[in-house]
Design a protein around this motif. Sequence first.
Motif, PDB file in Angstrom:
ATOM      1  N   THR A  57      41.460  39.593  41.112  1.00 21.53           N
ATOM      2  CA  THR A  57      41.287  38.274  41.092  1.00 21.53           C
ATOM      3  C   THR A  57      42.531  37.502  41.387  1.00 21.53           C
ATOM      4  O   THR A  57      43.885  38.256  41.499  1.00 21.53           O
ATOM      5  CB  THR A  57      40.707  37.770  39.760  1.00 21.53           C
TER       6      THR A  57
ATOM      7  N   ASP B 103      34.732  49.615  31.396  1.00 22.99           N
ATOM      8  CA  ASP B 103      34.068  48.892  32.446  1.00 22.99           C
ATOM      9  C   ASP B 103      34.133  49.532  33.818  1.00 22.99           C
ATOM     10  O   ASP B 103      35.252  49.858  34.212  1.00 22.99           O
ATOM     11  CB  ASP B 103      34.916  47.456  32.611  1.00 22.99           C
ATOM     12  N   LEU B 104      32.847  49.577  34.381  1.00 21.21           N
ATOM     13  CA  LEU B 104      32.594  49.917  35.680  1.00 21.21           C
ATOM     14  C   LEU B 104      33.239  49.241  36.790  1.00 21.21           C
ATOM     15  O   LEU B 104      33.532  49.443  37.725  1.00 21.21           O
ATOM     16  CB  LEU B 104      31.105  50.405  35.817  1.00 21.21           C
ATOM     17  N   ASP B 105      33.118  47.706  36.370  1.00 15.91           N
ATOM     18  CA  ASP B 105      33.601  46.765  37.455  1.00 15.91           C
ATOM     19  C   ASP B 105      35.199  46.496  37.004  1.00 15.91           C
ATOM     20  O   ASP B 105      35.645  45.439  37.428  1.00 15.91           O
ATOM     21  CB  ASP B 105      32.918  45.453  37.095  1.00 15.91           C
ATOM     22  N   TRP B 106      36.039  47.248  36.503  1.00 15.31           N
ATOM     23  CA  TRP B 106      37.352  47.093  36.176  1.00 15.31           C
ATOM     24  C   TRP B 106      38.239  46.479  37.485  1.00 15.31           C
ATOM     25  O   TRP B 106      38.907  45.763  37.363  1.00 15.31           O
ATOM     26  CB  TRP B 106      37.957  48.235  35.629  1.00 15.31           C
ATOM     27  N   ASP B 107      37.839  47.099  38.640  1.00 20.83           N
ATOM     28  CA  ASP B 107      38.740  46.918  39.690  1.00 20.83           C
ATOM     29  C   ASP B 107      38.257  45.605  39.917  1.00 20.83           C
ATOM     30  O   ASP B 107      39.361  44.801  40.718  1.00 20.83           O
ATOM     31  CB  ASP B 107      38.070  48.014  40.737  1.00 20.83           C
ATOM     32  N   ALA B 108      37.300  45.019  40.102  1.00 26.25           N
ATOM     33  CA  ALA B 108      36.632  43.597  40.440  1.00 26.25           C
ATOM     34  C   ALA B 108      37.465  42.485  39.679  1.00 26.25           C
ATOM     35  O   ALA B 108      37.673  41.725  39.787  1.00 26.25           O
ATOM     36  CB  ALA B 108      35.010  43.560  40.445  1.00 26.25           C
ATOM     37  N   LYS B 109      37.507  43.198  38.084  1.00 21.68           N
ATOM     38  CA  LYS B 109      38.135  42.282  37.237  1.00 21.68           C
ATOM     39  C   LYS B 109      39.571  42.202  37.622  1.00 21.68           C
ATOM     40  O   LYS B 109      40.077  41.058  37.337  1.00 21.68           O
ATOM     41  CB  LYS B 109      37.905  42.657  35.912  1.00 21.68           C
TER      42      LYS B 109
END
Length: 180
Positions: free
Chosen positions: A63, A54-60
């Motif tokens: 939260t 997941d390239l968006d792991w940080d956004a996931k």
Amino acid sequence: MKILLTCFFLLLSVTASVFGNETMGWRQDGKSIQNEDARKSINGFGAALIITPDLDWDAKWNTPADTSPRFSTVDKLKVGSEATILIFFANPKLNSDGNVNVTCDVKISRPNSKVTENKGLRGFTGKLQGAITNTFLTESVIKFVGEPSDPIGEWIIDVTVHDNYRQISVPLRAKFELTK
């Protein structure tokens, strides 16, 4: 192989897999989860390892605490692709000042028998924000990029997470296959 180690200086908590008391172990959706190679608890201290594409792991991850992030995991990774190695912990021992001291050792074994090892990486030291039974992401986050010159085959990631105040070490293992 390009591996980048990133240290996060602000640790965020989430209740994704809440670790209860000394005997409960990891829990998900209110149910106990058995120890596995990549997720274990020993004497009340829990640790987990995820290799995510997941390239968006940080956004996931970033939260609200009542939101459980869902990360994809990788079994096979193509040359030119990237993955991130995430290390989590829960329920570390507090010292008399209310601080924790968590460190990590990371060993990466390639299919050609070459090994990279880093000991004493930052997990977290200081005061945690939130309950110690929340799941916390370590400050050490490792990014992997498969280079064309990397050996094809099984890569093994061994991580040991240390609760230095409790004097407990939790060994974890995950692996993936690098393909053309």
